[in-house]
Design an enzyme around this catalytic site. Structure first.
Site, mmCIF file in Angstrom:
data_model
loop_
_atom_site.group_PDB
_atom_site.id
_atom_site.type_symbol
_atom_site.label_atom_id
_atom_site.label_comp_id
_atom_site.label_asym_id
_atom_site.label_seq_id
_atom_site.Cartn_x
_atom_site.Cartn_y
_atom_site.Cartn_z
ATOM 1 N N GLY A 181 -0.397 -14.267 -1.964
ATOM 2 C CA GLY A 181 0.641 -15.197 -2.406
ATOM 3 C C GLY A 181 1.717 -15.398 -1.358
ATOM 4 O O GLY A 181 1.979 -14.533 -0.529
ATOM 5 N N ARG A 223 -6.739 -15.684 -1.142
ATOM 6 C CA ARG A 223 -6.870 -14.300 -1.601
ATOM 7 C C ARG A 223 -8.270 -13.724 -1.348
ATOM 8 O O ARG A 223 -8.679 -12.778 -2.025
ATOM 9 C CB ARG A 223 -6.517 -14.211 -3.090
ATOM 10 C CG ARG A 223 -5.074 -14.578 -3.386
ATOM 11 C CD ARG A 223 -4.736 -14.424 -4.851
ATOM 12 N NE ARG A 223 -3.372 -14.831 -5.145
ATOM 13 C CZ ARG A 223 -2.290 -14.057 -5.011
ATOM 14 N NH1 ARG A 223 -2.440 -12.802 -4.593
ATOM 15 N NH2 ARG A 223 -1.082 -14.509 -5.305
ATOM 16 N N ASP A 253 -2.592 -5.019 -1.213
ATOM 17 C CA ASP A 253 -4.048 -5.193 -1.153
ATOM 18 C C ASP A 253 -4.485 -5.741 0.195
ATOM 19 O O ASP A 253 -5.492 -5.308 0.765
ATOM 20 C CB ASP A 253 -4.522 -6.112 -2.280
ATOM 21 C CG ASP A 253 -4.520 -5.417 -3.631
ATOM 22 O OD1 ASP A 253 -4.863 -4.217 -3.681
ATOM 23 O OD2 ASP A 253 -4.170 -6.053 -4.631
ATOM 24 N N LYS A 265 4.413 -7.953 3.231
ATOM 25 C CA LYS A 265 4.847 -9.156 2.530
ATOM 26 C C LYS A 265 4.628 -9.016 1.035
ATOM 27 O O LYS A 265 3.553 -8.605 0.610
ATOM 28 C CB LYS A 265 4.058 -10.376 3.043
ATOM 29 C CG LYS A 265 4.294 -11.647 2.279
ATOM 30 C CD LYS A 265 3.097 -12.294 1.614
ATOM 31 C CE LYS A 265 2.095 -11.434 0.976
ATOM 32 N NZ LYS A 265 1.241 -12.076 -0.026
ATOM 33 N N THR A 266 5.629 -9.276 0.230
ATOM 34 C CA THR A 266 5.494 -9.536 -1.200
ATOM 35 C C THR A 266 6.877 -9.701 -1.792
ATOM 36 O O THR A 266 7.765 -8.876 -1.532
ATOM 37 C CB THR A 266 4.737 -8.443 -1.980
ATOM 38 O OG1 THR A 266 4.811 -8.729 -3.380
ATOM 39 C CG2 THR A 266 5.301 -7.061 -1.749
ATOM 40 N N ASP A 300 7.535 -9.268 -4.754
ATOM 41 C CA ASP A 300 7.671 -8.301 -5.846
ATOM 42 C C ASP A 300 8.451 -7.057 -5.440
ATOM 43 O O ASP A 300 8.933 -6.311 -6.299
ATOM 44 C CB ASP A 300 6.292 -7.866 -6.361
ATOM 45 C CG ASP A 300 5.591 -8.969 -7.120
ATOM 46 O OD1 ASP A 300 6.209 -10.038 -7.325
ATOM 47 O OD2 ASP A 300 4.428 -8.785 -7.516
#
Length: 544
Positions: free
Chosen positions: A73, A137, A168, A194-195, A197
């Site tokens: 994402g 993905r 992941d 990277k994220t 979240d």
């Protein structure tokens, strides 16, 4: 704004402003399951943490061809990672070249890449999104995948890969690095964290890029709603925020905006709280405010809450096993009323009762197709609607019993994609650029299986510490699709951490009063304390 942002020059750690040398620390080990992780990664396990320092006696380096992949994402700042990587490679040797794989890891498998030129990179500096080359993905996890990609790398003479992704994606980077090293191929693999979240962090990785920007975007929207809420004084807003595996976004946005209620998934799990208990907690705040004449407020809900409620987690686990073991039968029978009857017949008594009590639309959402890891797609579960509906039912009962005298008018929201491709804040613009530049330095140092690391980021940028951390150091074994697999351990909200303790000390006051903060939009120009400030979470974690 785009023209002005194009002129912005991201800041770098002082150590990266010129030739560097890699200083190696002690041998490392994985965060858990050391023997299993070492057995799976004999070639890259135990490598030392690396810190870059200025080198007063620079050594010339040959030109290198590098490929870069945006994976998973989107997150604000990805373009600046590429810009930093590009500039870092050119600073090491002007003849070095950078290639971008189109649409993520799938581009490597499909042998689809473009040369990233100075002109092209210039167009995307300090901008949001991943559209310079796109992302997907696709998982790189089989020998066929490795060999398929390697054939193209060998053909093009690409000697190193930089994979920009979350836990992941970086797990895949580690597996890829191990394969290339143990099979004596010379391709280096470097990861970048990277994220949005915020769950990819540890002692060496202070934060994942994009978290700062996304939280500021969401907090602006929450502040706007709270201003509206405090103006109309007749709505309760239930706001779901991204973060399926951890509540970092919800916690940070709460610290920035002071909502009346914020649910923290990790606290729910630790307290063995039930769905009924959460509903009661929210309804109690609503009733208390109504007694003071305040029939309005805001409730923040983390995206992954459902999976943290112990009873709901058991139900989801049973549904996962049912859908996996009865896949073909389920496809034929799981429709409409037959679907519900089929599922109820297979569940344990506790889960059957819970499933029966759920609104029909939520029960249906729990049986939708799983993601690539076999997990329920929590973003598709309308938790905000579920809680609003159940809270409404509870308040109706209380009204009949004389416990509640107010009016309850709910509004629901889900803030997700709104924050993933925003123009990066100054913090993320600087942090991402430094990560990309650091990745170039790791390639120059001949390293593989490392994640770029930039620390001390609550200090001015010239005091930031750049280096690399072995990806194996972050790994543990987890069950995925019924099998134990090595993965990077997600960082959850710690209930003994300074950010959570700060929130917990304030939330009762926020519940009773209207103490809203309206952060407004991200500021790119102005006083440094406004424009360059990191998240409240990071400042509290670093005690600054």
């Amino acid at each position: 704004m785009q023209i002005a942002r194009a002129r912005y020059h991201p800041k770098l750690p002082a150590a990266l402003k010129g030739p560097v040398q890699a200083v190696k620390g002690k041998k490392t080990c994985s965060i858990a399951h050391q023997d299993e992780i070492e057995a799976k990664f004999p070639g890259t396990y135990g490598m030392p943490v690396i810190t870059f320092e200025r080198n007063d006696t620079p050594v010339s380096s040959p030109p290198v061809k590098v490929g870069v992949i945006l994976s998973g994402g989107q997150a604000p700042g990805g373009h600046n990672v590429i810009a930093g990587l590009f500039d870092g490679l050119k600073a090491i040797n002007k003849r070095s070249r950078l290639f971008g794989f189109i649409l993520g890891p799938g581009g490597l498998l499909n042998h689809n890449a473009i040369k990233l030129t100075a002109k092209l990179v210039r167009e995307y500096r300090n901008t949001g999104g991943f559209d310079i080359i796109g992302s997907d993905r696709t998982k790189l996890e089989t020998k066929d995948h490795f060999d398929q990609g390697l054939a193209f790398l060998d053909k093009q003479g690409i000697e190193a890969l930089v994979i920009i992704g979350g836990d992941d994606s970086n797990t895949n980077a580690c597996i890829l690095a191990e394969y290339y090293r143990t099979t004596k191929h010379r391709v280096q693999v470097i990861g970048c964290p990277k994220t949005i979240d915020g769950d990819l962090k540890n002692e060496q990785i202070e934060t994942s890029f994009g978290f700062d920007t996304a939280c500021k975007v969401y907090s602006e929207l929450i502040g706007n709603i709270q201003r509206d809420c405090n103006s109309a004084r007749k709505y309760w807003h239930f706001i779901k925020l991204m973060g399926r595996s951890a509540s970092h976004i919800a916690l940070e946005c709460a610290l920035q905006t002071h909502p009346n209620v914020c649910i923290i998934s990790e606290e729910v799990e630790a307290g063995n709280e039930t769905l009924d208990g959460i509903v009661d907690r929210i309804a109690t705040v609503i009733a208390r405010r109504a007694a003071d004449g305040n029939n309005f407020g805001t409730v923040l809900i983390p995206e992954g809450l459902i999976e943290f409620i112990p009873a709901m987690k058991r139900l989801i686990d049973e549904l996962n096993d049912l859908l996996a073991s009865k896949k073909e039968e389920s496809k034929k029978r799981l429709t409409g009323k037959k679907q519900r009857a089929f599922i109820l017949d297979k569940l344990t008594e506790e889960s059957r009762k819970l499933y029966t009590d759920l609104p029909e639309n939520v029960a249906r959402q729990l049986t939708l197709d799983r993601d690539a890891h076999g997990n329920v797609q929590v973003s598709l579960i309308e938790t905000e609607k579920l809680l609003a509906e159940l809270v409404g039912r509870r308040l109706d009962k209380w009204k009949k019993a004389g416990r509640y005298t107010g009016k309850f008018s709910p509004q629901v929201h889900f803030f997700g994609y709104e924050g993933r491709c925003a123009a990066p804040s100054n913090y993320d613009a600087d942090y991402c650029y430094s990560l990309g530049y650091t990745a170039a330095c790791l390639i120059q140092a001949g390293e593989t299986g490392y994640m770029a690391s930039v620390r001390n980021t609550t200090a001015p940028a010239d005091q930031w510490i750049a280096g690399g951390v072995p990806i194996t150091m972050m790994m543990n074994m987890e069950k995925r699709n019924g099998e134990r697999k090595p993965v990077i351990q997600k960082a959850l909200v710690k209930l003994d951490s300074a950010p959570f303790k700060t929130f917990a000390a304030c939330r009762d006051a926020w519940a009773c009063t209207t103490d809203y903060v309206y952060p407004g939009p991200i500021q790119y120009f102005g006083p440094p304390e406004v424009c360059n400030a990191p998240t409240v979470t990071l400042q509290l974690e670093q005690q600054k």
